[in-house]
Design an enzyme around this catalytic site. Structure first.
Site, mmCIF file in Angstrom:
data_model
loop_
_atom_site.group_PDB
_atom_site.id
_atom_site.type_symbol
_atom_site.label_atom_id
_atom_site.label_comp_id
_atom_site.label_asym_id
_atom_site.label_seq_id
_atom_site.Cartn_x
_atom_site.Cartn_y
_atom_site.Cartn_z
ATOM 1 N N ASP A 1 -6.561 -7.960 2.996
ATOM 2 C CA ASP A 1 -6.884 -8.555 1.698
ATOM 3 C C ASP A 1 -6.878 -10.075 1.730
ATOM 4 O OD1 ASP A 1 -6.891 -5.949 0.871
ATOM 5 O OD2 ASP A 1 -5.372 -6.183 -0.687
ATOM 6 N N ALA B 1 -7.412 -0.452 2.491
ATOM 7 C CA ALA B 1 -6.412 -0.332 3.546
ATOM 8 C C ALA B 1 -7.055 -0.013 4.892
ATOM 9 C CB ALA B 1 -5.393 0.753 3.174
ATOM 10 N N HIS C 1 -21.251 27.979 4.884
ATOM 11 C CA HIS C 1 -21.556 28.379 3.507
ATOM 12 C C HIS C 1 -20.494 29.361 3.023
ATOM 13 C CE1 HIS C 1 -23.918 29.593 -0.009
ATOM 14 N NE2 HIS C 1 -23.622 30.839 0.309
ATOM 15 N N ALA D 1 -5.251 -4.706 -15.049
ATOM 16 C CA ALA D 1 -5.922 -4.324 -13.809
ATOM 17 C C ALA D 1 -7.222 -5.109 -13.711
ATOM 18 C CB ALA D 1 -6.181 -2.817 -13.786
ATOM 19 N N ARG E 1 -7.358 -8.974 -7.958
ATOM 20 C CA ARG E 1 -6.265 -9.350 -7.077
ATOM 21 C C ARG E 1 -6.568 -10.695 -6.428
ATOM 22 N NH1 ARG E 1 -2.815 -5.200 -6.364
ATOM 23 N NH2 ARG E 1 -1.843 -6.188 -4.559
ATOM 24 N N GLU F 1 -13.117 -3.172 -21.058
ATOM 25 C CA GLU F 1 -13.836 -3.696 -19.896
ATOM 26 C C GLU F 1 -14.827 -4.765 -20.364
ATOM 27 O OE1 GLU F 1 -15.743 -4.871 -16.714
ATOM 28 O OE2 GLU F 1 -13.926 -3.637 -16.595
ATOM 29 N N VAL G 1 -10.616 -9.983 -22.861
ATOM 30 C CA VAL G 1 -9.245 -10.140 -23.331
ATOM 31 C C VAL G 1 -8.692 -11.445 -22.780
ATOM 32 C CG1 VAL G 1 -6.922 -9.175 -23.325
ATOM 33 C CG2 VAL G 1 -8.903 -7.654 -23.456
ATOM 34 N N CYS H 1 0.832 -1.203 0.000
ATOM 35 C CA CYS H 1 0.000 0.000 0.000
ATOM 36 C C CYS H 1 0.867 1.254 0.000
ATOM 37 C CB CYS H 1 -0.928 -0.009 1.217
ATOM 38 S SG CYS H 1 -1.955 1.481 1.375
#
Length: 474
Positions: free
Chosen positions: A316, A324, A448, A273, A276, A208, A242, A48
């Site tokens: 993760d 994180a 404001h 990308a 993960r 995508e 892909v 990270c």
């Protein structure tokens, strides 16, 4: 700690030095435990800090400056064409990383946390073997696994270190500014890194497989970003799967279907990308009672405890939302439970941010989630074209929305699309955690002109009397 025969013992061993790991280590030390933290990197912070969150946000701030400079021309201020000095940008990034990493080292020393550079592998439920370190192993009473995740590889496409096909970490080294870049994946990593390269003058093509960007985020929040990126990127193509990329010395080739035919396109570089996967496979978990699922994520309960009573896991590597701040909270919970305190993960609102231009943030219940779960909700939106502050900044394409319980008025969720959404979402998260009503937010006086007013005005819509737009007539 007792040292002998290159072995050490400790109350708590933390494997992994990222936000989940050092969050756990620091909390445990504050609670009086002896702590050793092991990580392959020479300094704490994990991927990270060194190769992910912090480098990307450093460069995204530079991107904002470039965008703001162009926007300022409409306000009568011209800065001219930006001069890009990649070496200086890389040096600034390293300076930021060094400052944070050195601060973490100081905090570890002040707390008495022993930092060990090396790789840990379990020998049993009470010991690990350490490779690449001055000590050979550690015996522990408890252990917290915080080893994180790594980018998912594209099957059939070997990635060469320093090559033209990059993962997020390689892209953030900014090796050069290619004439054109292929980004595979329309999640937040692809959008953020694609935005950086596009702002620096690269022609970015994004592919995508879904029919829109950020498929897990409410479509209305994504729309302003998708419109913006459609003008910033050279091309965005949806519904494209892909299967492989081919790297040559002069570029990267991808084969894409169009009108029933296969076309080959070449790019200077490509960024993968596409997701993960957890770093759990090399830990030697088979020597313990820790269980993992079919995707490699470690199984835990609400106290972050695995199926092995002595071993906990956070971040993760346990799956779910990979953020994180979630890892840090989980690390603190694990440390508290190990120290004998009552603790558990029970957050109602987990904020998430995508650092594009405009930014997107959300927390609590989303419309997609509510629809899938058949949860009743009411939603109101305050468009930023009615915000005085947004108009002074020339950023009127955003909006703020709130989701509430239609019976009680309790705030269930929030979403913001616009500048500084990263900071604005915290007020909504606090409101959700406290069980606040839309009325409570509406009655809270906001300064404001500020963008924070948009949250109050969204709440006022529920009351039927927003200040800066006409109430709906039913």
């Amino acid at each position: 700690m007792v040292m002998g025969d290159m072995q050490m013992s400790t109350d708590l061993l933390v494997i992994g030095g990222g936000p989940g790991g050092y969050g756990a280590a620091f909390r445990a030390a504050d609670l009086g435990l002896d702590v050793i933290m092991v990580d392959p990197l020479p300094r704490p912070g994990g991927l990270c800090l060194h190769k992910g969150c912090i480098p990307s946000k450093t460069f995204l701030h530079v991107t904002e400056l470039i965008i703001d400079a162009a926007r300022a021309e409409k306000m009568g201020i011209g800065f001219g064409r930006p001069k890009i000095d990649l070496a200086a940008m890389r040096a600034w990034k390293e300076q930021v990383i060094d400052s944070i990493a050195n601060s973490l080292i100081t905090l570890a020393k002040q707390r008495g946390v022993l930092l060990v550079q090396g790789t840990a592998r379990f020998e049993s439920s009470t010991s690990v073997r350490i490779s690449g370190a001055d000590i050979s192993g550690v015996r522990f009473k408890h252990c917290i696994i915080a080893t994180g995740s790594r980018p998912l590889e594209l099957s059939g496409t070997p990635r060469i270190a320093g090559g033209r096909i990059m993962d997020s970490a390689a892209a953030l080294t900014l090796p050069d500014i290619p004439k054109n870049l292929l980004v595979v994946g329309g999640g937040y990593v692809g959008l953020e890194l694609g935005s950086i390269y596009a702002a620096l003058g690269c022609q970015v093509t994004l592919l995508e497989r879904e029919n829109r960007l950020l498929a897990q985020v409410d479509a209305d929040l994504v729309q302003p970003v998708q419109e913006r990126l459609s003008s910033l990127f050279a091309d965005i193509r949806f519904g494209v799967q892909v299967d492989a990329l081919e790297e040559q010395s002069h570029g990267v080739t991808v084969s894409l279907p169009r009108d029933g035919k296969i076309e080959q396109h070449q790019f200077d570089r490509a960024l993968l990308a596409i997701g993960r996967i957890p770093n759990s496979g090399e830990l030697g978990l088979e020597q313990t009672e820790v269980q993992i699922d079919s995707r490699g994520f470690i199984q835990i309960d609400a106290q972050q405890q695995t199926t092995d009573a002595r071993i906990f896991a956070v971040g993760d590597v346990v799956g779910g939302v990979m953020l994180a701040h979630k890892a840090t909270r989980e690390g603190r919970i694990a440390a508290e439970v190990i120290a004998g305190q009552k603790s558990g993960f029970d957050a109602r609102a987990l904020p998430a941010v995508v650092y594009t231009d405009p930014q997107i943030s959300w927390c609590g219940l989303t419309e997609q989630q509510a629809t899938a779960e058949n949860t009743p909700y009411a939603v109101r939106k305050f468009p930023w074209k009615y915000s005085s502050r947004a108009q002074t900044m020339g950023i009127t394409d955003g909006f703020t929305k709130l989701l509430t319980d239609p019976q009680t008025g309790r705030i269930l969720g929030a979403g913001i699309a616009g500048r500084n959404a990263e900071s604005l979402i915290s007020e909504a998260a606090l409101a959700i955690e406290m069980g606040a009503l839309a009325e409570d937010l509406a009655l809270t006086i906001h300064p404001h002109p500020t963008l924070s007013e948009t949250e109050a005005e969204a709440a006022e819509i529920f009351q039927g009397s927003p200040t800066h737009m006409l109430p709906s007539r039913k």
